[in-house]
Design a protein around this motif. Structure first.
Motif, PDB file in Angstrom:
ATOM      1  N   ASP A  59     -59.501 -33.841  66.810  1.00 53.94           N
ATOM      2  CA  ASP A  59     -60.795 -34.299  66.774  1.00 53.94           C
ATOM      3  C   ASP A  59     -60.417 -36.426  65.382  1.00 53.94           C
ATOM      4  OD1 ASP A  59     -62.045 -32.873  68.126  1.00 53.94           O
ATOM      5  OD2 ASP A  59     -62.123 -31.229  66.117  1.00 53.94           O
ATOM      6  N   ARG A  92     -53.347 -34.674  68.908  1.00 56.71           N
ATOM      7  CA  ARG A  92     -52.876 -33.591  69.309  1.00 56.71           C
ATOM      8  C   ARG A  92     -51.470 -32.758  69.359  1.00 56.71           C
ATOM      9  NH1 ARG A  92     -55.540 -28.841  70.298  1.00 56.71           N
ATOM     10  NH2 ARG A  92     -53.838 -28.231  71.480  1.00 56.71           N
ATOM     11  N   CYS A 119     -71.599 -21.120  52.951  1.00 55.97           N
ATOM     12  CA  CYS A 119     -71.187 -20.162  52.862  1.00 55.97           C
ATOM     13  C   CYS A 119     -71.302 -18.472  52.977  1.00 55.97           C
ATOM     14  CB  CYS A 119     -70.074 -19.899  51.707  1.00 55.97           C
ATOM     15  SG  CYS A 119     -68.593 -18.709  51.087  1.00 55.97           S
ATOM     16  N   GLU A 137     -79.128 -15.740  58.633  1.00 56.76           N
ATOM     17  CA  GLU A 137     -79.267 -16.585  59.647  1.00 56.76           C
ATOM     18  C   GLU A 137     -80.239 -15.860  60.863  1.00 56.76           C
ATOM     19  OE1 GLU A 137     -76.667 -18.749  60.753  1.00 56.76           O
ATOM     20  OE2 GLU A 137     -74.904 -18.981  59.421  1.00 56.76           O
ATOM     21  N   GLY A 178     -62.127 -32.255  58.937  1.00 55.74           N
ATOM     22  CA  GLY A 178     -63.206 -31.277  58.477  1.00 55.74           C
ATOM     23  C   GLY A 178     -63.182 -30.424  59.068  1.00 55.74           C
ATOM     24  N   ILE A 224     -51.026 -28.891  60.560  1.00 56.66           N
ATOM     25  CA  ILE A 224     -51.236 -29.338  62.124  1.00 56.66           C
ATOM     26  C   ILE A 224     -52.999 -28.579  61.863  1.00 56.66           C
ATOM     27  CG2 ILE A 224     -51.088 -28.755  64.645  1.00 56.66           C
ATOM     28  CD1 ILE A 224     -48.673 -27.895  63.413  1.00 56.66           C
ATOM     29  N   ALA A 248     -60.694 -19.801  54.602  1.00 58.57           N
ATOM     30  CA  ALA A 248     -59.674 -20.834  54.738  1.00 58.57           C
ATOM     31  C   ALA A 248     -59.096 -20.838  53.774  1.00 58.57           C
ATOM     32  CB  ALA A 248     -60.446 -21.555  55.885  1.00 58.57           C
ATOM     33  N   GLY A 275     -52.326 -20.875  57.868  1.00 58.96           N
ATOM     34  CA  GLY A 275     -54.129 -19.762  57.220  1.00 58.96           C
ATOM     35  C   GLY A 275     -54.494 -20.398  58.194  1.00 58.96           C
ATOM     36  N   GLY A 276     -56.104 -19.800  57.178  1.00 55.64           N
ATOM     37  CA  GLY A 276     -57.322 -19.825  58.168  1.00 55.64           C
ATOM     38  C   GLY A 276     -57.291 -19.383  59.090  1.00 55.64           C
ATOM     39  N   ASP A 277     -58.890 -19.388  59.843  1.00 53.31           N
ATOM     40  CA  ASP A 277     -58.694 -19.178  61.245  1.00 53.31           C
ATOM     41  C   ASP A 277     -57.137 -18.609  62.546  1.00 53.31           C
ATOM     42  OD1 ASP A 277     -61.772 -18.720  60.287  1.00 53.31           O
ATOM     43  OD2 ASP A 277     -62.482 -19.954  62.347  1.00 53.31           O
ATOM     44  N   THR A 330     -72.442 -17.564  65.501  1.00 55.24           N
ATOM     45  CA  THR A 330     -72.678 -19.308  66.524  1.00 55.24           C
ATOM     46  C   THR A 330     -74.043 -18.586  67.412  1.00 55.24           C
ATOM     47  OG1 THR A 330     -69.876 -18.944  66.554  1.00 55.24           O
ATOM     48  CG2 THR A 330     -70.700 -19.690  68.265  1.00 55.24           C
ATOM     49  N   SER A 363     -56.159 -26.240  55.990  1.00 48.26           N
ATOM     50  CA  SER A 363     -55.052 -27.523  56.138  1.00 48.26           C
ATOM     51  C   SER A 363     -55.540 -28.558  54.601  1.00 48.26           C
ATOM     52  CB  SER A 363     -55.011 -28.183  57.382  1.00 48.26           C
ATOM     53  OG  SER A 363     -54.083 -27.657  58.443  1.00 48.26           O
ATOM     54  N   GLY A 375     -56.972 -22.971  63.692  1.00 43.71           N
ATOM     55  CA  GLY A 375     -58.351 -22.387  63.573  1.00 43.71           C
ATOM     56  C   GLY A 375     -58.370 -21.666  64.475  1.00 43.71           C
ATOM     57  N   ALA A 376     -59.392 -21.324  65.485  1.00 40.72           N
ATOM     58  CA  ALA A 376     -59.891 -20.172  65.926  1.00 40.72           C
ATOM     59  C   ALA A 376     -60.064 -21.075  67.501  1.00 40.72           C
ATOM     60  CB  ALA A 376     -60.038 -19.472  66.035  1.00 40.72           C
TER      61      ALA A 376
HETATM   62  C1  LIG Z   1     -70.356 -22.141  65.649  1.00 41.30           C
HETATM   63  C2  LIG Z   1     -69.847 -22.084  64.701  1.00 41.30           C
HETATM   64  C3  LIG Z   1     -70.614 -21.662  63.001  1.00 41.30           C
HETATM   65  C4  LIG Z   1     -69.991 -21.451  62.165  1.00 41.30           C
HETATM   66  N1  LIG Z   1     -71.022 -21.303  60.736  1.00 41.30           N
HETATM   67  C5  LIG Z   1     -70.139 -21.640  59.417  1.00 41.30           C
HETATM   68  C6  LIG Z   1     -70.653 -21.097  58.601  1.00 41.30           C
HETATM   69  O1  LIG Z   1     -72.477 -21.123  58.316  1.00 41.30           O
HETATM   70  N2  LIG Z   1     -69.690 -21.088  57.405  1.00 41.30           N
HETATM   71  C7  LIG Z   1     -69.090 -20.468  57.698  1.00 41.30           C
HETATM   72  O2  LIG Z   1     -67.988 -20.126  56.738  1.00 41.30           O
HETATM   73  N3  LIG Z   1     -67.900 -20.178  58.649  1.00 41.30           N
HETATM   74  C8  LIG Z   1     -68.563 -21.304  59.842  1.00 41.30           C
HETATM   75  N4  LIG Z   1     -68.001 -21.088  60.859  1.00 41.30           N
HETATM   76  C9  LIG Z   1     -66.225 -20.422  60.842  1.00 41.30           C
HETATM   77  C10 LIG Z   1     -65.883 -21.330  60.488  1.00 41.30           C
HETATM   78  O3  LIG Z   1     -65.944 -22.717  60.561  1.00 41.30           O
HETATM   79  C11 LIG Z   1     -64.234 -21.489  60.514  1.00 41.30           C
HETATM   80  O4  LIG Z   1     -63.717 -20.108  59.633  1.00 41.30           O
HETATM   81  C12 LIG Z   1     -63.426 -22.221  59.223  1.00 41.30           C
HETATM   82  O5  LIG Z   1     -63.957 -23.471  59.373  1.00 41.30           O
HETATM   83  C13 LIG Z   1     -62.034 -22.042  59.997  1.00 41.30           C
HETATM   84  O6  LIG Z   1     -61.310 -22.850  59.223  1.00 41.30           O
HETATM   85  P1  LIG Z   1     -59.697 -23.435  59.370  1.00 41.30           P
HETATM   86  O7  LIG Z   1     -59.551 -24.932  58.635  1.00 41.30           O
HETATM   87  O8  LIG Z   1     -58.522 -22.330  59.787  1.00 41.30           O
HETATM   88  O9  LIG Z   1     -60.046 -24.221  61.125  1.00 41.30           O
HETATM   89  P2  LIG Z   1     -61.180 -25.430  62.036  1.00 41.30           P
HETATM   90  O10 LIG Z   1     -62.216 -25.111  60.645  1.00 41.30           O
HETATM   91  O11 LIG Z   1     -61.178 -24.602  62.570  1.00 41.30           O
HETATM   92  O12 LIG Z   1     -60.025 -26.155  62.148  1.00 41.30           O
HETATM   93  C14 LIG Z   1     -59.101 -26.053  62.991  1.00 41.30           C
HETATM   94  C15 LIG Z   1     -58.819 -27.609  63.294  1.00 41.30           C
HETATM   95  O13 LIG Z   1     -57.246 -28.005  63.439  1.00 41.30           O
HETATM   96  C16 LIG Z   1     -57.326 -28.647  65.342  1.00 41.30           C
HETATM   97  N5  LIG Z   1     -56.389 -28.493  65.950  1.00 41.30           N
HETATM   98  C17 LIG Z   1     -56.621 -27.266  66.576  1.00 41.30           C
HETATM   99  N6  LIG Z   1     -54.760 -26.897  67.226  1.00 41.30           N
HETATM  100  C18 LIG Z   1     -54.312 -28.248  66.704  1.00 41.30           C
HETATM  101  C19 LIG Z   1     -53.026 -28.918  67.712  1.00 41.30           C
HETATM  102  N7  LIG Z   1     -52.736 -28.197  68.691  1.00 41.30           N
HETATM  103  N8  LIG Z   1     -53.038 -30.010  67.254  1.00 41.30           N
HETATM  104  C20 LIG Z   1     -53.950 -31.065  66.142  1.00 41.30           C
HETATM  105  N9  LIG Z   1     -55.167 -30.617  65.890  1.00 41.30           N
HETATM  106  C21 LIG Z   1     -55.583 -28.962  66.446  1.00 41.30           C
HETATM  107  C22 LIG Z   1     -59.079 -28.558  65.355  1.00 41.30           C
HETATM  108  O14 LIG Z   1     -59.306 -29.685  66.138  1.00 41.30           O
HETATM  109  C23 LIG Z   1     -59.836 -28.435  64.436  1.00 41.30           C
HETATM  110  O15 LIG Z   1     -60.144 -29.465  63.612  1.00 41.30           O
HETATM  111  C24 LIG Z   1     -69.018 -21.117  61.918  1.00 41.30           C
HETATM  112  C25 LIG Z   1     -67.770 -20.812  63.161  1.00 41.30           C
HETATM  113  C26 LIG Z   1     -68.817 -21.679  64.513  1.00 41.30           C
HETATM  114  C27 LIG Z   1     -68.140 -21.061  65.074  1.00 41.30           C
END
Ligand SMILES: Cc1cc2nc3c(=O)[nH]c(=O)nc-3n(C[C@H](O)[C@H](O)[C@H](O)COP(=O)(O)OP(=O)(O)OC[C@H]3O[C@@H](n4cnc5c(N)ncnc54)[C@H](O)[C@@H]3O)c2cc1C
Ligand SMILES: Cc1ncc(C[n+]2csc(CCOP(=O)(O)OP(=O)(O)O)c2C)c(N)n1
Ligand code: SF4
Ligand code: SF4
Ligand code: SF4
Ligand SMILES: [Mg+2]
Lengths: 351, 595
Positions: B140, B180, B61, B282, B144, B114, B401, B388-390, B249, B120, B200-201
């Motif tokens: 994927d 996807r 976190c 970090e 996760g 999605i 998120a 929601g989320g990124d 990152t 999600s 996500g982003a």
């Molecule tokens: C290198 C790195 C290290 C990080 N370390 C940390 C940490 O230590 N602690 C922390 O709190 N945060 C960390 N983060 C940030 C964190 O991982 C993200 O902020 C968080 O996972 C965002 O969650 P989310 O649910 O919004 O999206 P994500 O976790 O990005 O998940 C999005 C998912 O959507 C899927 N997807 C995207 N587009 C589509 C589509 N069109 N159709 C179907 N599926 C799709 C992707 O495959 C992915 O699995 C890190 C990020 C990076 C890049």
């Protein structure tokens, strides 16, 4: 009373004094008195006063007798000298210590039972001898420690917690102290630290016998309706004659008071007392007038507080006894046994 | 000042600094006490309700709670709130029987999610137990999101991700992993009652400099490279690696490189070391693994020989401040330094990408070409599409998120019940006296003097050999207990009843932190200067009573109160009491609805 020790952590922006100490450095062990006891507030005032005076704790000797009040020296100045004597005997123990080592600052702490009953004679003699000390009576009108019997300072007609009416006349410690020649006399109230702290500071800086009668409500046995030493009663009947500011270093004096309402008194040690008069005609340098005034207000049911009398040029026991400058406990054999030459000289002088 | 309204839930909530700072409002002191009591499963469930991924978050976190923690204001360092979460996760029993049941009889509503990242998954967790039919899509093969694909295994073992995503994917979801979504327009025709976008982003930012195209074989986009390592497609890198970028990152890229054969790995950033985006811990971990961080170097050119990368040229800059104190980076004029390397990893930022959202379906886009999303309801211009989320407001972190997911789930639940999503539910609060006897409280009020404990780490020799070996060993139970004891129980509130106060000063005299003052009432600015100790921290409230008998008020500076209970123990009349303030945010379900 509390089971956990007081946490060591303190406020990060706590002011420090010239020695680099915070007021927390002047604390003692944690109090075992009843929650809300006035005596704890007096302890807090002593802590604040010593902090503000930049006193090195090892320069103080705190002495007491028996009673809740006499327990309090354990709760402040944990790094000072102290002696907890038998009931009513604090004044003579303090006098003895003072005779032996006049270099320490003596703080006598006692109760109304300890000083106005069993220790009345001791109290009287230490005052009339002019022992250099600050003598504080934490006055609650009862024997707190033995569960609230009327003490000798309890007002005639006041009511005990269980309904008994006091028929005996009260001893007024302040009047007695003035009569016996105390050169600094004040009365205050545990519930008003803004008044009490400067009075303690000035009393500790005073040269000669300083006495403070501090009304200190006993929340367990004497804080009910019908008591004349309760928080409410004292607040309602408090007549403050003046407000004291104590200046150690002749700090800049801000003259923002109407003329004639502020009086400056310079004590023997150079400390300046700034008195703001709240009672326009009260003159704390006139002992006779002060005594009359006290009687008058007492008859009207008022409790007069403030700095009641001060002789800034107070003298003390050592002055009367004409002792040597060096504290007696530091005199060495050579000082005490000057040899036959000196004896001869002395004998010559008496021929 | 006006008397404080302690009945407003936000007043005491703010006093619990950590819970207030936590985006998901996890009741931190509550779980810390449970850890101290050895009740790890209970502590885990308190977390699970709020933040959904205690084992993952207890390792990764961003911990906004810690800079907020009161302990950090009364001594050097805050409580290790984050790593205590892991203690609960590591030591709990099998908690599966405590998870909510999934109704066999569904409620007739179908929701498409999605992306299977934390946002999600949170929506799924909140809605599936209510009888919603959840269809979860992700390109994927496993759930996760970036928790699985980006965060390296040496920080987060895959087993932990499997376990905690599993609690949700096993809630009877219709899993469409490996699928996807290429058109939102198409999905909108498939009859879902609501759609949640948690994609996500996913795009790593480019760095277009001379040589970028020619040397492409050895220049990698950081997040693509990290996911390729996670999936096992990449298992080595050159001996000399340069990582460009100063965020988390970049830290993951350099530390991963060290484990895949990188011997001379450096991180090079444009601005100063202090301004780097990466969390201090970090950076510390990277330096501990012999990775130097060089600053004030702006990349200028990728050098190559016959298409083979040879190194990077930088321009040296310095910070110059103008009259207004605004900083700019200006070249120093020194010769451009050149650093040789075999590979470059680009970690210079991350962006959203929505090529699959058509522009003619009624979705509003803002000036950055991002879908317009309501900051409270997470609703988009298409009423049944939520974000929601990124994906909502750009890259943040897991706990944000999760927080978005909870709120979006509330919106979806209300939307599906025909309610106004703007009408948000109040939190559930309780205030309960902790008094057990004159000197006895149902929490440990004795203040520990211990300094923050360090989390034990595995020997570097071992951990640098394998990208899957977890570096941190976590607190054991003994260390966990000692660290938990540092918590000041900020949720145990000092509650003042003015009618009982006799103004005896006992609380003022005993308070170790000089928090309490009885004084004349004044406007806040003046009052802050006239208290026992200066009250300079404006982010912390002054608790003010109505006028008392002597016409003064009681004023308590909440800033550094230790919640030690001494004021309440010394009060002869019980005017002070220690009362536990438990706040649970309202989640999707009957409680969030008005009917
Ligand atoms: C290198 C790195 C290290 C990080 N370390 C940390 C940490 O230590 N602690 C922390 O709190 N945060 C960390 N983060 C940030 C964190 O991982 C993200 O902020 C968080 O996972 C965002 O969650 P989310 O649910 O919004 O999206 P994500 O976790 O990005 O998940 C999005 C998912 O959507 C899927 N997807 C995207 N587009 C589509 C589509 N069109 N159709 C179907 N599926 C799709 C992707 O495959 C992915 O699995 C890190 C990020 C990076 C890049
Ligand atoms: C020689 C002797 N006689 C009697 C007692 C019992 N005793 C203990 S404290 C006390 C009175 C204390 O009253 P005060 O000095 O007013 O103190 P308070 O507890 O009220 O502060 C008495 C009579 C005693 N300890 N020793
Ligand atoms: S009995 Fe009275 S004097 Fe003694 S500690 Fe209790 S309140 Fe104070
Ligand atoms: S001391 Fe404990 S309750 Fe207070 S902010 Fe820190 S973790 Fe939270
Ligand atoms: S709990 Fe009471 S005594 Fe303890 S620090 Fe807070 S205000 Fe002071
Ligand atoms: Mg008494």
């Amino acid at each position: 009373m509390t089971y956990i020790p007081k946490p060591k952590l303190h406020h990060p922006q706590l002011p420090t004094n010239k020695l680099g100490f915070t007021h927390r450095d002047y604390e003692g062990s944690i109090s075992t008195l009843c929650a809300g006891c006035g005596h704890d507030s007096i302890s807090a005032a002593v802590i604040q006063a010593c902090f503000e005076l930049d006193i090195q704790p090892h320069r103080i000797a705190k002495m007491s007798g028996i009673g809740c009040s006499s327990k309090t020296p354990d709760y402040f100045l944990g790094n000072s000298h102290g002696f907890n004597s038998v009931h009513g005997r604090m004044p003579s123990v303090l006098t003895g210590a003072n005779v032996a080592n006049k270099d320490l600052i003596y703080l006598g702490v006692s109760g109304d039972g300890d000083s106005a009953s069993i220790g009345f004679g001791q109290f009287a003699h230490s005052i009339r001898r002019g022992v250099n000390m600050l003598y504080i009576v934490e006055n609650n009108g009862v024997y707190g420690l033995t569960k609230g019997q009327f003490s000798a300072t309890s007002d005639k007609g006041s009511k005990s917690k269980y309904g008994a009416i006091n028929g005996d006349s009260a001893i007024d410690m302040v009047s007695i102290a003035m009569q016996l020649g105390a050169t600094y006399v004040a009365r205050s109230f545990s519930g008003d630290k803004s008044q009490l702290v400067p009075l303690i500071k000035a009393g500790m800086s005073h040269h000669g016998a300083a006495f403070i009668d501090c009304i200190s409500p006993c929340v367990a046995f004497n804080n009910h309706v019908g008591s004349t030493k309760s928080l409410d009663y004292v607040r309602e009947h408090n007549e403050t004659v003046n407000k004291l500011d104590m200046m150690v270093d002749h700090e800049a004096i801000v003259a923002d008071y109407a003329p004639g309402t502020v009086e400056m008194v310079t004590q023997h040690d150079g400390s300046v007392l700034r008195l703001r008069k709240t009672s326009p005609h009260y003159d704390p340098s006139d002992r006779i007038q002060a005594m009359n005034y006290l009687q008058e207000r007492a008859a009207a049911g008022e409790i007069v507080t403030g700095l009641l009398y001060v002789d800034p040029e107070g003298t003390d026991l050592h002055d009367y006894l004409n002792t040597v400058d060096k504290p007696l406990n530091e005199l060495q054999t050579e000082d005490l046994v000057p040899g036959s030459e000196a004896l001869k000289k002395l004998n010559e002088s008496l021929r | 000042m006006e008397p404080t309204n302690i009945a407003a839930p936000e007043y005491f909530h703010k006093v619990v600094d950590c819970q207030w700072a936590c985006p998901a409002h996890t009741p931190v002191p509550e779980y810390i006490r449970l850890i101290a009591a050895g009740r790890y499963s209970d502590a885990y469930m308190v977390n699970w309700r709020s933040n959904v991924f205690p084992g993952i978050l207890g390792r990764t976190c961003d911990r906004p709670c810690e800079p907020a923690c009161r302990r950090g204001r009364v001594e050097k360092e805050p409580v290790a709130i984050c790593r205590l979460k892991r203690v609960a996760a590591d030591n709990k029993d099998d908690i599966r029987d405590r998870l909510p049941g999934i109704p066999v009889q569904k409620n007739g509503k179908r929701i498409a999610l999605i992306g299977a990242g934390p946002a999600s998954l949170t929506v799924a967790r909140d809605l599936a137990p209510l009888g919603y039919e959840i269809v979860l899509f992700d390109g994927d093969p496993k759930a996760g999101g970036m928790m699985r694909t980006q965060i390296p295994r040496f920080r987060l073992p895959e087993a932990v991700t499997d376990e905690e995503t599993g609690y949700i994917t096993e809630m009877g979801l219709d899993l469409r992993l490996g699928q996807r979504i290429d058109s939102l327009k198409q999905l909108l025709t498939e009859g879902y009652d609501a759609i949640f976008v948690g994609s996500g982003a996913p795009r790593g930012r480019e760095l277009e400099l001379p040589g970028r195209q020619e040397a492409a074989a050895n220049i990698h986009i950081g997040i693509d490279w990290l996911s390729s390592v996670s999936f096992g497609h990449t298992d080595k890198i050159g001996k000399r690696v340069i990582v460009l970028g100063g965020g988390n990152t970049a830290m993951d890229c350099c530390r991963t490189s060290r484990r895949l054969g990188g011997e001379e790995v450096k991180v090079i950033v444009r601005s100063g070391f202090e301004e780097m985006k990466a969390s201090p811990w970090e950076k510390e971990d990277a330096q501990h693994e012999d990775i130097p961080i060089l600053n004030m170097l702006v990349p200028k050119e990728f050098r190559h020989k016959n298409g083979k990368l040879t190194g990077v040229v930088f321009e040296k800059v310095q910070a110059v401040y103008d009259a207004k104190g605004k900083r700019s980076l200006v070249p120093t004029g020194e010769p451009d330094p050149f650093f040789e390397c075999d590979d470059v990893l680009l970690a210079v930022g991350q962006e959203n990408a929505f090529p699959w959202i058509e522009r003619d379906i009624g979705m509003d886009f803002d000036k950055w070409d991002m879908p317009a999303v309501d900051a409270v309801t997470f609703q988009s211009a298409i009423p049944n599409v939520f974000f929601g989320g990124d994906a909502a407001f750009g890259p943040k972190n897991i706990i944000w998120a999760v927080a978005h997911g909870h709120e979006a789930a509330v919106s979806i639940d209300k939307f599906c019940h025909g309610e106004d999503v703007k009408d948000r539910p109040a939190p559930d609060v309780a205030l309960i006296s902790q008094k057990m006897g004159i000197h006895e409280w149902s929490y440990d009020n004795d203040i520990s003097n211990d300094q923050r404990y360090r989390v034990p780490q595995r020997d570097k020799e071992v951990s640098l050999k394998d990208v899957r070996v977890e570096v941190e060993l976590g607190f054991d139970q003994k260390l966990g207990y000692a660290e938990a004891e540092r918590c000041l129980n900020c949720d145990v509130q000092t509650v003042f009843t003015p009618s009982l106060c006799i103004e005896c000063d006992a609380c003022v005299d005993i308070c170790p932190m000089d928090c309490i003052t009885f004084t004349a009432n004044e406007p806040e600015e003046e009052l802050r200067h006239h208290l026992q100790a200066p009250a300079n921290n404006r982010t912390q409230d002054i608790y003010v009573s109505p006028e008392l008998k002597t016409s003064r008020i009681m004023a308590k500076d909440e800033d550094v109160c230790l919640h030690c209970s001494l004021c309440a123990e010394r009060c002869p009349t019980g005017a002070w009491d220690m009362q536990k303030f438990l706040l649970d945010t309202t989640q999707a379900g009957p409680a969030c609805r008005s009917r």
